[in-house]
Design an enzyme around this catalytic site. Structure first.
Site, PDB file in Angstrom:
ATOM      1  N   GLU A  52     -48.420 -12.912 -31.946  1.00  0.00           N
ATOM      2  CA  GLU A  52     -47.942 -12.346 -30.678  1.00  0.00           C
ATOM      3  C   GLU A  52     -47.378 -13.426 -29.754  1.00  0.00           C
ATOM      4  O   GLU A  52     -46.432 -13.172 -29.002  1.00  0.00           O
ATOM      5  CB  GLU A  52     -49.064 -11.580 -29.971  1.00  0.00           C
ATOM      6  N   PHE A  68     -62.967  -0.361 -28.935  1.00  0.00           N
ATOM      7  CA  PHE A  68     -62.425  -1.319 -29.890  1.00  0.00           C
ATOM      8  C   PHE A  68     -61.024  -1.781 -29.455  1.00  0.00           C
ATOM      9  O   PHE A  68     -60.161  -0.977 -29.167  1.00  0.00           O
ATOM     10  CB  PHE A  68     -62.351  -0.686 -31.287  1.00  0.00           C
ATOM     11  N   GLN A  69     -60.839  -3.078 -29.389  1.00  0.00           N
ATOM     12  CA  GLN A  69     -59.595  -3.722 -28.978  1.00  0.00           C
ATOM     13  C   GLN A  69     -59.130  -3.280 -27.594  1.00  0.00           C
ATOM     14  O   GLN A  69     -57.924  -3.159 -27.330  1.00  0.00           O
ATOM     15  CB  GLN A  69     -58.486  -3.501 -30.023  1.00  0.00           C
ATOM     16  N   LYS A 114     -52.575   4.991 -25.353  1.00  0.00           N
ATOM     17  CA  LYS A 114     -52.195   5.663 -26.596  1.00  0.00           C
ATOM     18  C   LYS A 114     -51.933   7.151 -26.374  1.00  0.00           C
ATOM     19  O   LYS A 114     -51.010   7.724 -26.971  1.00  0.00           O
ATOM     20  CB  LYS A 114     -53.289   5.464 -27.647  1.00  0.00           C
ATOM     21  N   MET A 167     -47.048 -38.096 -27.075  1.00  0.00           N
ATOM     22  CA  MET A 167     -47.065 -38.333 -25.636  1.00  0.00           C
ATOM     23  C   MET A 167     -48.460 -38.695 -25.148  1.00  0.00           C
ATOM     24  O   MET A 167     -48.630 -39.581 -24.296  1.00  0.00           O
ATOM     25  CB  MET A 167     -46.540 -37.107 -24.891  1.00  0.00           C
TER      26      MET A 167
END
Length: 565
Positions: free
Chosen positions: A55, A117-118, A167, A480
């Site tokens: 993602e 969930f999620q 949803k 760096m």
């Protein structure tokens, strides 16, 4: 008389994006956004979805697309970890003013707040790193949320928008009516330019003996490159660029004096504290540009052309603020300034540039040391790149070297993570950049540390046959950080040495042509082969392990305390 046709919210999302002119979506599917992906299946001939491998890669690709095309980048993710994986990209896009719209799926509305969930509260999490966000609970609200989101993302100072859709809202059916947003109450993205401030600024500019222009990305975002060039050539004022302002003026323009900042050019940093008028255009006085703000340009009157009122006098006191879109401001200001030159002032830049050239630039581009330098790789890239090439860099030493030495000769040619400094940015951003500018060569310059943060996006290159050129500068260090450890921590190289994989075999596993350069005599021809390739190519160059980037302004120092070694 029949009823109007009803569409599920999921299909309305796709239809709305089509009405906004969206051609590419960068994303990764999951449970809570599955209805939208199901509807997307019916529109594959009208809109392209690029399946990324993470993602974070999705949002960086959307950023790269937006930066090179000037359009809004779009990405999809699911709820929970899918949504939270966007946070780094959202923060990056906010600080670098990149217009993107992220659409996340969410658990059904009756499950909100139950730790389903999620489920994560992505709205509260993302408030500090978005220009605007909203949660949609009903299908009938999808259109107006997308309309508003696209308007806010692009208008005024651009930035990221997140739209979270439950949803059940994706499944519900409603009518589809869509009109692009043209106005939002109490949102005024373009301040009215005050004529008296234009005149006041012009009077200062006309009386200046040692003026300096500092140009930032705001000119690019306003698509005001031509207006800026006309203003510069009329006033004859030397121009220094921020990191994100690179490319506004061609590198070889006679009034361009170099990049400012911690690893910028010697002359503009030194002379910032000698100019009498400093004209800041579309930049925000970041600490990497100013150094110690207590010692920054105290002798100068500062004129600031800026679209975001919150940036005025935030870090540096501004004497004449000109609020508004800088394209319009520059047009107005040009009418009041005199045709002029500043030859004696220009000579000071030239003499300091020659000093930097003798001590640093010649060593970087034509080294006598045994190991190859990052600078000489960029030198050969300049020789064989196409004129319209886009440079995409990650974060670290290679970013500074590439930005210093790359010849910018085309608009929207510099894509990098400026304000946030996100390692792992370059590879996915290059994918978005190439899709946003298919007729342009995209050159991705990365380090061995940053590329491993998003190296899985080679899978996206494989699946979509995206012909980007990856130049991997490998010193087996987090370069760096190692440089700072060398200079300020007595060479105590704590946790910065890397034992790296075989990058060539990894690239080949993704069907990407690859070559490794160990000897200097192979470098020039290898760069040519990589850049001439019609398909994706990875060129790994083993560079000097302790090759440092100079000049350098030590942290907390003034810009005129810049070190040449």
């Amino acid at each position: 008389m029949g009823k109007n046709k009803l569409f599920p919210g999921s299909e309305i999302v796709i239809k709305a994006l089509l009405h906004e002119g969206v051609k590419y979506i960068f994303g990764y599917p999951g449970g809570a956004i599955m209805p939208i992906y199901d509807s997307l299946h019916d529109y594959v001939n009208f809109i392209s979805h690029i399946l990324m491998r993470h993602e974070q890669g999705s949002i960086h690709a959307a950023q790269g697309y937006a930066r090179v095309s000037g359009k809004i980048g779009v990405c999809f993710t699911t709820s929970g970890p899918g949504a939270t994986n966007l946070i780094t990209g959202l923060a990056d896009a906010l600080i670098d003013s990149t217009p993107i719209v992220c659409i996340t799926g969410q658990v059904s509305s009756h499950l909100l707040g139950t730790d389903a969930f999620q489920e994560t509260n992505i709205i509260d999490i993302s408030i500090p790193v978005t220009k605007w966000n909203t949660q949609v609970l009903k299908a009938e609200d999808i259109c107006k949320s997308i309309q508003k989101g696209f308007f806010i993302a692009k208008k005024g100072r651009p930035g990221p928008v997140l739209i979270d859709i439950t949803k059940d809202a994706q499944v519900q059916k409603t009518e589809f009516r869509y009109e692009r947003c043209k106005y939002i109450k109490n949102f005024h993205p373009y301040p009215r330019i005050k004529e008296d401030k234009i005149i006041e600024a012009a009077n200062l500019i006309n009386s200046a003996k040692k003026p300096l222009i500092v140009v930032g990305q705001g000119v690019i975002l306003a698509e005001a490159e031509e207006e800026f060039k006309e203003f510069v050539e009329k006033t004859g004022i030397p121009v220094a660029s921020t990191l994100l302002g690179l490319g506004v003026l061609d590198t070889d323009h006679y009034l361009y004096v170099g990049m400012l900042g911690m690893h910028g050019n010697y002359a503009p940093n030194i002379l910032t504290n000698q100019c009498d008028i400093l004209i800041a255009i579309g930049m925000r006085f970041d600490d990497r540009v100013t150094g110690d703000v207590k010692k920054y340009a105290k002798q100068a009157k500062i004129i600031h052309l800026e679209i975001d009122s919150s940036e005025i006098s935030k870090n540096i006191l501004c004497h004449v603020p000109i609020l508004g879109d800088c394209k319009s401001s520059l047009i107005k200001l040009k009418n009041y300034v005199n045709k002029s030159t500043h030859k004696e002032w220009e000579k000071k830049f030239f003499h300091l540039k020659e000093k930097e050239k003798t001590i640093i630039i010649q060593r970087d581009l034509n080294p006598k040391k045994k190991g190859m330098t990052m600078g000489e790789v960029i030198k050969w890239i300049n020789k064989y790149k196409q004129k319209n090439a886009v440079l995409v860099t990650d974060v670290g030493q290679h970013q500074m070297i590439a930005s210093r030495y790359f010849n910018f000769t085309y608009k929207k040619s510099q894509i990098t993570s400026g304000g946030l400094g996100t390692m792992g940015f370059a590879l996915p951003a290059s994918i978005g950049a190439k899709l946003g500018s298919k007729n342009r060569q995209v050159i991705c310059v990365v380090g061995d540390g940053g590329i491993q943060m998003t190296i899985q996006e080679m899978g996206t290159i494989l699946q979509n046959n995206i012909p980007i050129k990856i130049i991997l500068l490998n010193n087996n260090f987090l370069g760096m950080v190692r440089q700072w450890q060398q200079l300020f921590f007595d060479k105590r190289y704590s946790c910065t040495e890397l034992i790296n994989p075989d990058f060539i075999r990894i690239a080949n596993a993704y069907n990407i042509k690859a070559k490794k350069v160990i000897k200097r005599e192979e470098l020039e021809n290898s760069v040519k082969i990589a850049l001439d390739s019609e398909k994706a190519f990875l060129l790994e160059v083993l560079i000097e392990r302790e090759d440092n980037v100079f000049p350098m302004i030590p942290s907390g120092s003034s810009v005129d305390e810049i070190r040449l070694k």
